[in-house]
Design a protein around this motif. Structure first.
Motif, short mmCIF file in Angstrom:
data_model
loop_
_atom_site.label_atom_id
_atom_site.label_comp_id
_atom_site.label_asym_id
_atom_site.label_seq_id
_atom_site.Cartn_x
_atom_site.Cartn_y
_atom_site.Cartn_z
N MET A 130 -37.97 19.46 6.20
CA MET A 130 -38.16 19.20 4.78
C MET A 130 -37.79 17.75 4.48
O MET A 130 -36.80 17.25 4.96
CB MET A 130 -37.31 20.14 3.92
CG MET A 130 -37.58 19.95 2.43
SD MET A 130 -36.69 21.09 1.38
CE MET A 130 -37.47 22.62 1.79
N PHE A 131 -38.64 17.10 3.70
CA PHE A 131 -38.40 15.74 3.26
C PHE A 131 -38.06 15.75 1.78
O PHE A 131 -38.60 16.56 1.02
CB PHE A 131 -39.64 14.87 3.47
CG PHE A 131 -40.06 14.74 4.90
CD1 PHE A 131 -39.54 13.73 5.70
CD2 PHE A 131 -40.97 15.62 5.46
CE1 PHE A 131 -39.92 13.60 7.03
CE2 PHE A 131 -41.36 15.51 6.78
CZ PHE A 131 -40.83 14.49 7.56
N ALA A 132 -37.19 14.85 1.36
CA ALA A 132 -36.88 14.68 -0.06
C ALA A 132 -37.03 13.20 -0.40
O ALA A 132 -36.67 12.33 0.40
CB ALA A 132 -35.46 15.15 -0.35
N HIS A 149 -30.11 15.32 -6.89
CA HIS A 149 -28.72 15.37 -6.45
C HIS A 149 -28.65 16.35 -5.29
O HIS A 149 -29.43 17.30 -5.22
CB HIS A 149 -27.82 15.85 -7.59
CG HIS A 149 -27.77 14.90 -8.74
ND1 HIS A 149 -28.80 14.78 -9.66
CD2 HIS A 149 -26.83 14.02 -9.11
CE1 HIS A 149 -28.47 13.86 -10.54
NE2 HIS A 149 -27.29 13.39 -10.25
N TYR A 150 -27.69 16.13 -4.40
CA TYR A 150 -27.57 17.04 -3.27
C TYR A 150 -26.12 17.38 -3.00
O TYR A 150 -25.19 16.69 -3.42
CB TYR A 150 -28.22 16.45 -2.01
CG TYR A 150 -27.49 15.28 -1.42
CD1 TYR A 150 -26.58 15.45 -0.38
CD2 TYR A 150 -27.71 13.98 -1.89
CE1 TYR A 150 -25.90 14.37 0.17
CE2 TYR A 150 -27.04 12.90 -1.34
CZ TYR A 150 -26.15 13.10 -0.32
OH TYR A 150 -25.48 12.03 0.22
N LEU A 151 -25.96 18.48 -2.28
CA LEU A 151 -24.66 19.01 -1.92
C LEU A 151 -24.81 19.72 -0.58
O LEU A 151 -25.81 20.40 -0.35
CB LEU A 151 -24.21 20.01 -3.00
CG LEU A 151 -23.01 20.89 -2.71
CD1 LEU A 151 -21.73 20.06 -2.73
CD2 LEU A 151 -22.93 21.99 -3.75
N VAL A 152 -23.86 19.54 0.31
CA VAL A 152 -23.86 20.26 1.59
C VAL A 152 -22.63 21.16 1.63
O VAL A 152 -21.51 20.70 1.44
CB VAL A 152 -23.85 19.28 2.79
CG1 VAL A 152 -23.79 20.06 4.10
CG2 VAL A 152 -25.07 18.37 2.76
N ALA A 182 -27.63 23.06 2.62
CA ALA A 182 -27.85 21.87 1.79
C ALA A 182 -28.65 22.29 0.57
O ALA A 182 -29.62 23.04 0.68
CB ALA A 182 -28.61 20.81 2.58
N ILE A 183 -28.22 21.82 -0.59
CA ILE A 183 -28.90 22.14 -1.84
C ILE A 183 -29.31 20.84 -2.49
O ILE A 183 -28.52 19.89 -2.58
CB ILE A 183 -27.96 22.94 -2.77
CG1 ILE A 183 -27.56 24.22 -2.07
CG2 ILE A 183 -28.62 23.20 -4.11
CD1 ILE A 183 -26.53 25.01 -2.76
N ILE A 184 -30.56 20.79 -2.94
CA ILE A 184 -31.08 19.62 -3.65
C ILE A 184 -31.56 20.11 -5.01
O ILE A 184 -32.32 21.07 -5.10
CB ILE A 184 -32.24 18.97 -2.86
CG1 ILE A 184 -31.77 18.57 -1.47
CG2 ILE A 184 -32.78 17.76 -3.62
CD1 ILE A 184 -32.89 18.13 -0.54
N ALA A 185 -31.11 19.42 -6.07
CA ALA A 185 -31.46 19.83 -7.43
C ALA A 185 -31.61 18.59 -8.31
O ALA A 185 -31.11 17.51 -7.98
CB ALA A 185 -30.38 20.75 -7.99
N THR A 186 -32.28 18.76 -9.44
CA THR A 186 -32.46 17.66 -10.37
C THR A 186 -31.14 17.17 -10.94
O THR A 186 -30.97 16.00 -11.20
CB THR A 186 -33.41 18.08 -11.52
OG1 THR A 186 -34.63 18.53 -10.95
CG2 THR A 186 -33.69 16.93 -12.44
N LYS A 187 -30.22 18.10 -11.12
CA LYS A 187 -28.89 17.73 -11.59
C LYS A 187 -27.89 18.69 -10.96
O LYS A 187 -28.27 19.77 -10.48
CB LYS A 187 -28.81 17.78 -13.12
CG LYS A 187 -29.12 19.12 -13.73
CD LYS A 187 -29.11 19.05 -15.24
CE LYS A 187 -29.45 20.40 -15.83
NZ LYS A 187 -29.44 20.38 -17.28
#
Length: 201
Positions: A130-132, A149-152, A182-187
């Protein structure tokens, strides 16, 4: 928690209609097959170069193989990116080469409209990759910042409390010692976790 699937990645987009109207064909995520691989795309933002009826061609592309079904800038960008990759490569390249090609396409998409463009996306390539990409900004007249924004999360897991509702999850109950998420979100979605905003570009 019950019903949680063990998987490599999950692509989810909570969609706010901003371009293209509310209809089934405009719903994210978009999917296409290239080189026998399922590609998925979810986008948050606004890409002025792709708001016209004619979808621009990118890179060395001279022939279209992928066409939008709906009328969103998001699906137009996705199809143009796949067309450009298909024109440049006959099979899936190595990941470093693919990453560089996608980066060049992103630079081309933003170039010349840097201030108006908001271009945040997740691009899935098959099961494992997956690319971001994030080109953040605010829509005209809005104070809402659209970035990524991301969080591991990894062992030892903690309890996370959602920001917008009174709900908490103890991730020790849902994950094992070898899990890494890993989580990627707008905020940022949760309190008291180390969310980081992705750098532009």
């Amino acid at each position: 928690m019950r019903g949680i699937a063990d998987c490599r990645h999950v692509l989810f987009l909570s969609y706010q209609d901003s371009k293209g109207g509310v209809s089934l064909e405009n719903v994210h995520q978009f999917r296409r097959d290239m080189w026998g691989i399922q590609w998925t795309f979810a986008h948050n933002g606004e890409v002025p170069k792709f708001t016209t009826a004619e979808v621009p061609m990118l890179g060395c592309c001279t022939k279209r193989n992928y066409f939008p079904v709906g009328n969103t800038d998001s699906e137009g960008v996705f199809c143009a990116m796949l067309d450009a990759l298909h024109a440049e490569f006959t099979t899936l390249p190595t990941l470093p080469v693919l990453y560089e090609a996608i980066q060049k396409l992103c630079d081309e998409i933003v170039r010349g409209r840097e201030k108006e463009t908001i271009f945040n996306f997740l691009l899935g390539c098959g099961t494992f990759t997956m690319f971001a990409f994030s080109w953040p900004g605010s829509r005209e007249g809005s104070s809402v910042w659209n970035g990524l924004h991301y969080l591991v999360r990894c062992f030892p897991f903690t309890t996370a409390k959602l920001i917008d509702v009174d709900y908490a999850v103890d991730f020790n109950e849902t994950n094992g010692e070898n899990d890494r998420v890993a989580i990627i979100a707008t905020k940022p979605l949760t309190h008291l976790e180390d969310w980081k905003e992705m750098e532009r570009g």
